[in-house]
Design an enzyme around this catalytic site. Structure first.
Site, PDB file in Angstrom:
ATOM      1  N   GLU A   1       0.799  -1.237   0.000  1.00  0.00           N
ATOM      2  CA  GLU A   1       0.000   0.000   0.000  1.00  0.00           C
ATOM      3  C   GLU A   1       0.833   1.289   0.000  1.00  0.00           C
ATOM      4  O   GLU A   1       0.621   2.177   0.815  1.00  0.00           O
ATOM      5  CB  GLU A   1      -0.955  -0.018   1.199  1.00  0.00           C
ATOM      6  CG  GLU A   1      -1.874  -1.226   1.175  1.00  0.00           C
ATOM      7  CD  GLU A   1      -2.782  -1.340   2.403  1.00  0.00           C
ATOM      8  OE1 GLU A   1      -2.713  -0.465   3.274  1.00  0.00           O
ATOM      9  OE2 GLU A   1      -3.545  -2.307   2.473  1.00  0.00           O
TER      10      GLU A   1
ATOM     11  N   ASP B   1     -12.564  -9.932  -0.499  1.00  0.00           N
ATOM     12  CA  ASP B   1     -13.858  -9.980   0.177  1.00  0.00           C
ATOM     13  C   ASP B   1     -14.773  -9.011  -0.553  1.00  0.00           C
ATOM     14  O   ASP B   1     -14.318  -8.045  -1.173  1.00  0.00           O
ATOM     15  CB  ASP B   1     -13.775  -9.692   1.690  1.00  0.00           C
ATOM     16  CG  ASP B   1     -13.015  -8.417   2.046  1.00  0.00           C
ATOM     17  OD1 ASP B   1     -12.908  -7.503   1.204  1.00  0.00           O
ATOM     18  OD2 ASP B   1     -12.533  -8.343   3.192  1.00  0.00           O
TER      19      ASP B   1
HETATM   20  O1  9MR Z   1      -7.586  -7.639   8.666  1.00  0.00           O
HETATM   21  C1  9MR Z   1      -6.520  -6.940   9.281  1.00  0.00           C
HETATM   22  C2  9MR Z   1      -6.975  -6.369  10.616  1.00  0.00           C
HETATM   23  O2  9MR Z   1      -7.233  -7.434  11.527  1.00  0.00           O
HETATM   24  C3  9MR Z   1      -5.884  -5.463  11.179  1.00  0.00           C
HETATM   25  O3  9MR Z   1      -6.386  -4.814  12.338  1.00  0.00           O
HETATM   26  C4  9MR Z   1      -5.454  -4.427  10.169  1.00  0.00           C
HETATM   27  C5  9MR Z   1      -4.285  -3.599  10.675  1.00  0.00           C
HETATM   28  O4  9MR Z   1      -3.121  -4.364  10.822  1.00  0.00           O
HETATM   29  O5  9MR Z   1      -5.056  -5.068   8.965  1.00  0.00           O
HETATM   30  C6  9MR Z   1      -6.084  -5.824   8.373  1.00  0.00           C
HETATM   31  O6  9MR Z   1      -5.605  -6.408   7.184  1.00  0.00           O
HETATM   32  C7  9MR Z   1      -5.262  -5.473   6.163  1.00  0.00           C
HETATM   33  C8  9MR Z   1      -4.082  -6.030   5.411  1.00  0.00           C
HETATM   34  O7  9MR Z   1      -3.033  -6.324   6.292  1.00  0.00           O
HETATM   35  C9  9MR Z   1      -3.622  -5.072   4.326  1.00  0.00           C
HETATM   36  N1  9MR Z   1      -4.715  -4.695   3.441  1.00  0.00           N
HETATM   37  C10 9MR Z   1      -5.921  -4.243   4.117  1.00  0.00           C
HETATM   38  C11 9MR Z   1      -6.373  -5.264   5.148  1.00  0.00           C
HETATM   39  C12 9MR Z   1      -7.689  -4.848   5.754  1.00  0.00           C
HETATM   40  O8  9MR Z   1      -7.526  -3.653   6.487  1.00  0.00           O
END
Ligand code: 9MR
Length: 460
Positions: A177, A286
């Site tokens: 990202e 999703d």
């Molecule tokens: O699903 C993940 C959530 O449990 C965490 O709190 C968050 C922060 O670390 O990250 C979420 O996963 C993300 C992923 O690592 C990167 N792309 C976006 C995902 C959804 O926010």
């Protein structure tokens, strides 16, 4: 974390396991196969039956089907039953992130990450590493660094985490990202402020740390070809591939919702990136409300692109989702299969089967081993979209040294039941007994070649 308006999506389609049986050929003493080598390996001309799980259905076309896994849920048998049965690729949802793996500078912690890794391997699954460098999930020590100190911390972190899992990870999301949501340029972040070259430094560091892993750039809202962000990432990958910066894959997170809906040109995007010479993977799929048709469309987009390796959904059941109120996944809270599940399974089963040929022994005959020598015999193991296994059996000596050499551009990924070392190019492996007897195994990334290694054996 992903921005609220448009969560990232990743996908990871996985290379499925096409059970490639095949027989082996003995390769004796000094080299590769014997002339008979001949012994062609079983063909895949018979189409495998329809898969009854997501993983087996994806494997028919040489792809994988994965899920995000949370370490805290591995004690939930309803969760592990579904995850164990349906998926053949695993992405730790949070446990390999920077705050989890390096909570204090220079002190690496892999407890939770290893729980997931071990569960995956014990259950026959591969692992996507997620993620090495990201502007979120940063521990506080790192947030106070800038400039060359932060740049060095990035390099040290990549080396620390990748060396722990060296040779064991299918693909790493090296950078996550890094692009702005609106401009097509880079996102402002502490990493970006160390200089525009931080992403290529991360990839070069990662390649040196683990040459066996595919190295991916991963982002959300890059699925729609017309979006400026998609173009920004595309131009970076084009630049990297033209200048030889090591990048193997792009992960499209694919978090679709009403603000950032699925668009039919996703397939165009996948095709255009693949045409740059990289793999593409759907890494965090999703879809708000889990409409069956949209799920099938995403799967069919991947199936239409040969370099789309696989798909990963971002969680098992709806309540496991980071956006649980959107009920965006394939299983409901009771573990029941939703209509989207059936749509995905049917789409995977409707795909053509894996056209990749079986690995074969080298063509040159092997010299007769000298008296008093030992013999190493190679036998084909399973093959996958991107790699194959060989079983090695040594006879004639209890304490042996086996050397195997792969033709370019094949690479050794890993070995088991022998003590092995590999050269830096991972093309030459030396093995000795490690107490597990005289039969052991190796996993090889074929990189398109699929010729077995030549092998020599000598008593130690
Ligand atoms: O699903 C993940 C959530 O449990 C965490 O709190 C968050 C922060 O670390 O990250 C979420 O996963 C993300 C992923 O690592 C990167 N792309 C976006 C995902 C959804 O926010």
């Amino acid at each position: 974390m992903a921005p609220s308006a448009a969560p990232g999506v990743r996908r990871a389609l996985v290379a499925g396991v096409v059970a490639a049986l095949s027989l082996g050929i003995a390769v004796a003493g000094t080299t590769g196969a014997d002339a008979a080598g001949s012994a062609p390996v079983a063909s895949t001309s018979t189409a495998p039956p329809p898969g009854t799980t997501l993983g087996t259905a994806a494997a028919r076309s040489g792809r994988y089907f994965g899920t995000a896994i949370s370490a805290s849920k591995l004690g939930d048998s309803a969760y592990t039953t579904i995850a164990g049965r349906e998926f053949d690729m695993v992405t730790p949802e949070n446990e390999m992130k920077l705050d989890a793996t390096e909570p204090r500078q220079g002190q690496f912690v892999f407890t939770a990450a290893d729980r997931i890794f071990d569960w995956a391997v014990q259950n026959g699954k591969r692992v996507r590493g997620h993620t090495l460098v990201w502007h979120a999930a940063e521990p506080s020590w790192l947030q106070s660094l800038t400039g060359s100190a932060l740049r060095q911390a990035m390099i040290d972190h990549i080396n620390g985490v990748m060396s722990h899992y060296k040779g064991k990870i299918y693909a790493w999301d090296v950078v996550n990202e890094a692009f702005s949501d609106s401009t097509g340029g880079r996102r402002d972040s502490n990493w970006q402020r160390t200089g525009d070259d931080w992403i290529e430094v991360a990839f070069r560091t990662a390649r040196a740390a683990d040459p066996a892993a595919k190295l991916c750039y991963n982002d959300y809202n890059i699925e729609n070809w017309s979006w400026a962000k998609t173009q920004g990432v595309y131009n970076m990958v084009k630049d990297f591939t033209s200048r030889g910066v090591p990048i193997d894959c792009v992960g499209f997170q694919a978090h679709f919702n009403s603000l950032t809906p699925y668009s039919a040109d996703f397939r165009t995007t996948l095709r255009n990136f693949a045409a740059l010479g990289v793999d593409v993977q759907i890494t965090e799929l999703d879809i708000q409300g889990a409409p069956a048709t949209t799920y099938a469309n995403v799967v069919n987009d991947c199936l239409a692109v040969p370099r789309c390796n696989g798909i990963t959904v971002w969680g098992v059941r709806d309540p496991d989702s980071w956006r649980s109120s959107d009920t965006p996944l394939l299983f409901d809270g009771n573990g029941g299969k939703k209509p989207a599940y059936t749509a995905v399974l049917d789409a995977l089963n409707a795909a053509g089967t894996d056209p990749s040929p079986s690995p074969t022994p080298p063509v040159s005959p092997s010299p007769t081993p000298p008296a008093g020598s030992c013999t190493a015999t190679l036998k084909a193991g399973p093959k996958w979209f991107d790699r194959y296994d060989l079983v090695v059996t040594v006879t004639g000596s209890d304490d042996w040294i086996v050397t195997m050499t792969l033709p370019y551009p094949e690479r050794f990924i890993s070995a088991w039941n022998a003590a092995t070392t590999v050269n830096s190019a991972r093309s030459v492996m030396t093995a000795r007994p490690d107490g597990h007897g005289d039969t052991w195994g190796v996993s090889i990334r074929h990189n398109g070649n699929r010729t077995w290694p030549t092998v020599t054996c000598r008593p130690a």
